[in-house]
Design an enzyme around this catalytic site. Structure first.
Site, PDB file in Angstrom:
ATOM      1  N   HIS A  46      24.825   1.647  14.145  1.00  0.00           N
ATOM      2  CA  HIS A  46      26.128   2.239  13.842  1.00  0.00           C
ATOM      3  C   HIS A  46      25.972   3.447  12.925  1.00  0.00           C
ATOM      4  CE1 HIS A  46      30.567   1.707  12.791  1.00  0.00           C
ATOM      5  NE2 HIS A  46      30.147   2.481  11.810  1.00  0.00           N
ATOM      6  N   GLU A  47      25.184   3.299  11.860  1.00  0.00           N
ATOM      7  CA  GLU A  47      25.027   4.391  10.903  1.00  0.00           C
ATOM      8  C   GLU A  47      24.220   5.544  11.493  1.00  0.00           C
ATOM      9  OE1 GLU A  47      26.919   4.368   8.437  1.00  0.00           O
ATOM     10  OE2 GLU A  47      27.465   2.261   8.625  1.00  0.00           O
TER      11      GLU A  47
ATOM     12  N   CYS B   5      34.568   0.029  11.024  1.00  0.00           N
ATOM     13  CA  CYS B   5      34.050   1.258  10.441  1.00  0.00           C
ATOM     14  C   CYS B   5      34.960   1.674   9.303  1.00  0.00           C
ATOM     15  CB  CYS B   5      33.989   2.358  11.503  1.00  0.00           C
ATOM     16  SG  CYS B   5      33.386   3.954  10.883  1.00  0.00           S
TER      17      CYS B   5
ATOM     18  N   HIS C 110      26.484   7.649  13.404  1.00  0.00           N
ATOM     19  CA  HIS C 110      27.265   8.548  12.552  1.00  0.00           C
ATOM     20  C   HIS C 110      26.545   9.865  12.318  1.00  0.00           C
ATOM     21  CE1 HIS C 110      30.982   6.692  11.353  1.00  0.00           C
ATOM     22  NE2 HIS C 110      30.402   5.590  10.916  1.00  0.00           N
TER      23      HIS C 110
END
Length: 208
Positions: free
Chosen positions: A162-163, A120, A166
């Site tokens: 993953h995004e 990351c 976020h």
């Protein structure tokens, strides 16, 4: 067969540096522990030049940091938005952005977990194994407010998940055990300086 997909659609060719990045400015990348990374982001409700400029800045910032994806809160903006320039496991490049992304739940029979290395840009220098499904489907909007659906497999599926994490206020360290998290932060302490030196060199090369 086209080897690049832009906003989920195949194209015959695409420049290495995205057109958006050419219009952007580099922003500071936030780091784990900063509040903006650990709270859910707000929906984007205004579409126009400011949003387009933010997307351009995010593309250039991601490129300079040699990343595969970048969420808005990673540049200090608490909006539900991410950009990506990421290959899948077949080497096909995927480029685009998603506004107000939602990760669709997958049936158990429609996925398998891959426990592979994940990093990351906001956890500079650390790479840890983290389980993710090998397929992901994200629904959202483009910068003009048009609906879109982005599907990914393999490494690109990991990027999409993953995004989306976020914008929901989570970093991948949240998926690790306490011992694994400690190991990741130790890696950051050891490698952060070298990571930032590489980013500075890339930015200098780009501006020269």
């Amino acid at each position: 067969m086209p080897r690049v997909f832009v906003q989920g659609r195949p194209v015959d060719s695409y420049p290495r540096l995205t057109p958006e990045a050419l219009r952007g400015a580099v922003r500071r990348i936030t780091e784990v522990g900063e509040e903006v990374l650990h709270r859910p982001c707000r929906d984007v409700t205004e579409f126009g030049p400011e949003l387009a400029a933010l997307i351009s800045d995010m593309f250039l910032t991601m490129h300079v940091a040699d990343g595969a994806g970048l969420a808005a809160n990673q540049v200090g903006v608490g909006l539900r938005l991410f950009v990506y320039d990421c290959p899948d496991d077949d080497g096909v490049r995927h480029v685009g952005h998603v506004v107000n992304p939602v990760l669709e739940p997958l049936d158990a029979g429609d996925r398998r977990l891959l426990d592979e290395g994940e990093g990351c840009l906001s956890v500079p220098g650390a790479v840890m194994d983290a389980p993710r499904p090998d397929r992901a489907v994200v629904r959202g909007l483009d910068q003009d407010g048009n609906p879109l659906v982005i599907e990914g497999t393999g490494y690109f599926a990991r990027c999409l998940a993953h995004e989306t994490d976020h914008v929901n206020g989570h970093v991948y360290l949240d998926r690790l055990t306490a011992r694994e998290r400690k190991d990741a932060l130790r890696q950051v302490a050891d490698r952060r300086e070298a990571v930032f030196a590489r980013r500075a060199a890339r930015q200098e090369a780009l501006s020269s």
